[in-house]
Design an enzyme around this catalytic site. Structure first.
Site, PDB file in Angstrom:
ATOM      1  N   HIS A 121       0.832  -1.204   0.000  1.00  9.44           N
ATOM      2  CA  HIS A 121       0.000   0.000   0.000  1.00  9.44           C
ATOM      3  C   HIS A 121       0.867   1.256   0.000  1.00  9.44           C
ATOM      4  O   HIS A 121       0.563   2.228  -0.686  1.00  9.44           O
ATOM      5  CB  HIS A 121      -0.940   0.008   1.204  1.00  9.44           C
TER       6      HIS A 121
ATOM      7  N   HIS B 245       0.970  -3.225   9.097  1.00 10.60           N
ATOM      8  CA  HIS B 245       2.389  -3.061   8.805  1.00 10.60           C
ATOM      9  C   HIS B 245       3.153  -2.470   9.975  1.00 10.60           C
ATOM     10  O   HIS B 245       2.578  -1.785  10.822  1.00 10.60           O
ATOM     11  CB  HIS B 245       2.594  -2.134   7.594  1.00 10.60           C
TER      12      HIS B 245
ATOM     13  N   ASP C  35       8.157  -1.231   7.284  1.00 12.00           N
ATOM     14  CA  ASP C  35       7.526  -1.704   6.050  1.00 12.00           C
ATOM     15  C   ASP C  35       7.073  -0.517   5.205  1.00 12.00           C
ATOM     16  O   ASP C  35       7.227  -0.503   3.980  1.00 12.00           O
ATOM     17  CB  ASP C  35       6.279  -2.554   6.346  1.00 12.00           C
TER      18      ASP C  35
END
Length: 182
Positions: free
Chosen positions: A92, A131, A135
């Site tokens: 994302h 996350h 990340d």
């Protein structure tokens, strides 16, 4: 990750769940109300055509590192459905970065607000326990690298020019409204 997850507000959680959809139109607040699905078919098709290339560039490092997600290591961080992929780097965050850099090229006068939404897309994933902050950082770096490579392509540049031409009339009208003295 625990502190961010447990410290989230209801508004942050709502925003995070909305941004998880990864639509270009998550950037409407930065660009303007005219930026709506169906109004820019060349832009929408251009982005759809980019998705497979972006996906492969993200999946390869995820499958290499195979990092577990926060909720897999601490069940108290579970919110929503589990993800099918690994945690590092954040997909994302990578996609949000690519989207924001693309839209900043098309709407340069809105660059900072667009980039902020792109950054939020990644951070929102920490807020909802999907996350770790590292990340997200790695996803941003990867997204920048992906976009830099896309910009080197003559075909990408040609298609981007067509998209800019499609958007230009609406963009120009918006810029003109801003310039009108009050």
């Amino acid at each position: 990750a625990r502190a961010v997850f447990h410290g989230r507000t209801a508004d942050e959680e709502e925003r995070a769940n909305k941004s998880a959809k990864l639509t270009l139109f998550s950037f409407t607040p930065a660009i303007g109300d005219f930026f709506q699905s169906g109004k820019f078919p060349k832009l929408e098709q251009f982005y759809e055509d980019m998705k497979p290339e972006i996906r492969e560039a993200i999946t390869t490092p995820k499958n290499h590192w195979k990092r577990q997600r926060p909720y897999q290591l601490d069940s108290k961080l579970t919110l929503g459905k589990p993800e099918a992929s690994f945690s590092y780097p954040s997909g994302h965050s990578s996609v949000g970065t690519v989207q924001s850099l693309l839209l900043a090229e098309i709407f340069p006068e809105k660059r900072e607000a667009i980039l902020q939404i792109g950054r939020n897309i990644g951070w929102d994933r920490v807020i909802i326990g999907k996350h770790f902050p590292t990340d997200v950082h790695a996803g941003r770096v990867l997204g920048q690298a992906i976009f830099r490579e896309l910009m080197k392509s003559p075909a990408f540049q040609r298609d981007l020019a067509e998209v800019k031409a499609e958007v230009q009339p609406m963009r120009q009208a918006t810029v003109e409204k801003i310039k009108v003295p009050q």
